[in-house]
Write an enzyme that holds these catalytic residues in place. Structure first.
Site, PDB file in Angstrom:
ATOM      1  N   LYS A  55      -8.477  -4.106 -14.096  1.00 53.85           N
ATOM      2  CA  LYS A  55      -9.291  -2.946 -13.714  1.00 53.85           C
ATOM      3  C   LYS A  55      -8.662  -1.661 -14.270  1.00 53.85           C
ATOM      4  CE  LYS A  55     -11.063  -5.428  -9.748  1.00 53.85           C
ATOM      5  NZ  LYS A  55     -10.885  -5.837  -8.350  1.00 53.85           N
ATOM      6  N   GLN A  99      -7.932  -4.001  -2.942  1.00 55.01           N
ATOM      7  CA  GLN A  99      -8.025  -5.360  -3.476  1.00 55.01           C
ATOM      8  C   GLN A  99      -7.934  -6.385  -2.336  1.00 55.01           C
ATOM      9  OE1 GLN A  99      -8.596  -6.160  -6.812  1.00 55.01           O
ATOM     10  NE2 GLN A  99      -8.823  -8.241  -6.053  1.00 55.01           N
ATOM     11  N   ASP A 122     -16.586  -0.707  -4.380  1.00 55.67           N
ATOM     12  CA  ASP A 122     -16.802  -2.147  -4.200  1.00 55.67           C
ATOM     13  C   ASP A 122     -18.126  -2.409  -3.478  1.00 55.67           C
ATOM     14  OD1 ASP A 122     -15.052  -3.930  -5.358  1.00 55.67           O
ATOM     15  OD2 ASP A 122     -13.554  -3.797  -3.760  1.00 55.67           O
TER      16      ASP A 122
END
Ligand code: NAP
Length: 295
Positions: A55, A99, A122
């Site tokens: 990322k 994460q 997200d």
């Protein structure tokens, strides 16, 4: 025997990343600072480290500033929430991504709920989940968004298509089902308690495999000509001990039956990261009251 068209996620994702880079440059010119994405990694799970690294590299390639936050595995839930709140207040940060999975002592729900919904790239915050299901504009989870973009390369219109989603996780199964429903598909979700998963999958014009079970979907599960999107990422070792990654679909066998299929690797995976960049740019524009860019 005819073989399915292989949908090239790598090249589609490369185009999206390039477009994102152009938009990031425009925004930078307009506001004098690069859009920013903060990734928060708790502990040192090797797979999570790999994802966060990918990322950060994608950000760098697109002119998005990456803030790489590493926290010890033993951090408390309150400590992690405090870090998220600090990033919410940081004006250089447009997107905050924690994460997953988190270490066992931390309940992910309050952590996700602590993220400012406007920075929730997200798309897992309850406010964004509600917007997705109610059809209001919000931030849409990256992997499901990638699945729909891949479908768009083979289907102009999904209206009335019979779609089956194998898996009901909050990260993939449920949001991809919401997107397919919004695209006017007839949607069925299959999970571990479903009776005769194979028979239900065989009804599908569109089959999304997200079970986390290596090569679970066999040729007999697929209707001839169906489009199969394989979300799975399963590290396995072959008989010689060589490590490789396989999907949730038995690619070689299903390719002979399906009309179109995504490979693993090179299908959904690259799209997830490209969609993360899209979400970061959307968040950056919206936070400043600017109209959505053409992503
Ligand atoms: P998950 O949280 O483990 O969910 C798996 C789902 O599959 C669950 O809903 C489970 O049902 C269902 N399932 C498992 N075994 C089944 C069976 N035998 N029959 C029917 N349903 C079954 O996994 P996830 O996070 O959604 O991820 C799914 C896969 O996608 C994994 O391989 C993961 O690595 C991959 N992934 C890829 C990306 C990407 O960027 N490409 C992103 C995220 C995830 P229950 O709910 O009943 O347990």
């Amino acid at each position: 025997m005819s073989q399915a068209t292989v949908i090239d996620g790598r090249s589609l994702a490369a185009g999206l990343r390039q477009n994102a880079a152009g938009i990031a440059a425009c925004l930078c010119e307009e506001i004098g600072t690069a859009p920013g994405l903060a990734t928060v990694l708790v502990g040192d799970d090797p797979a999570s480290r790999l994802y966060v690294g990918a990322k950060a590299r994608a950000c760098a390639g697109a002119g998005v500033a990456a803030f790489d936050i590493r926290l010890p595995a033993g951090i408390s839930e309150a400590g992690l929430v405090a870090e998220v709140e600090r990033l919410n207040r940081d004006d250089r940060v447009d997107g905050v991504l924690v994460q997953l999975p988190l270490p066992r002592q931390i309940d992910p729900h309050p952590v996700i709920a602590a993220i400012d919904p406007a920075k929730d790239v997200d798309g897992f915050h309850p406010a964004n989940v509600g917007r997705l299901w109610s059809g209001a504009p919000g931030l849409v989870p990256c992997t499901p968004q990638g699945c729909l973009l891949l479908l768009g390369t083979v289907h102009e219109d999904l209206t009335g298509a019979e779609a089956v989603v194998l898996g009901r996780s909050n990260i993939v199964g449920k949001p991809v089902a919401a997107l397919l429903l919004a695209a006017d598909c007839t949607v069925t979700i299959v999970h571990s308690k479903s009776r005769d998963a194979a028979a239900i999958c065989r009804r599908a014009d569109i089959l999304i495999a997200a079970s986390g079970r290596p090569q679970m979907v066999k040729a007999g599960w697929v209707k001839p000509g169906a489009t199969v999107i394989d979300v799975g990422i399963n590290p396995v070792a072959d008989r010689e001990g060589r490590r490789r990654v396989v999907g949730d679909v038995d690619f070689a066998a299903v390719r002979a039956v399906a009309g179109a299929i995504t490979p693993v690797p090179g299908g959904v995976g690259p799209m997830t990261i490209a969609c993360l960049l899209r979400n970061t740019l959307l968040a950056a524009y919206r936070r400043r009251g600017l109209p959505d860019p053409r992503l």
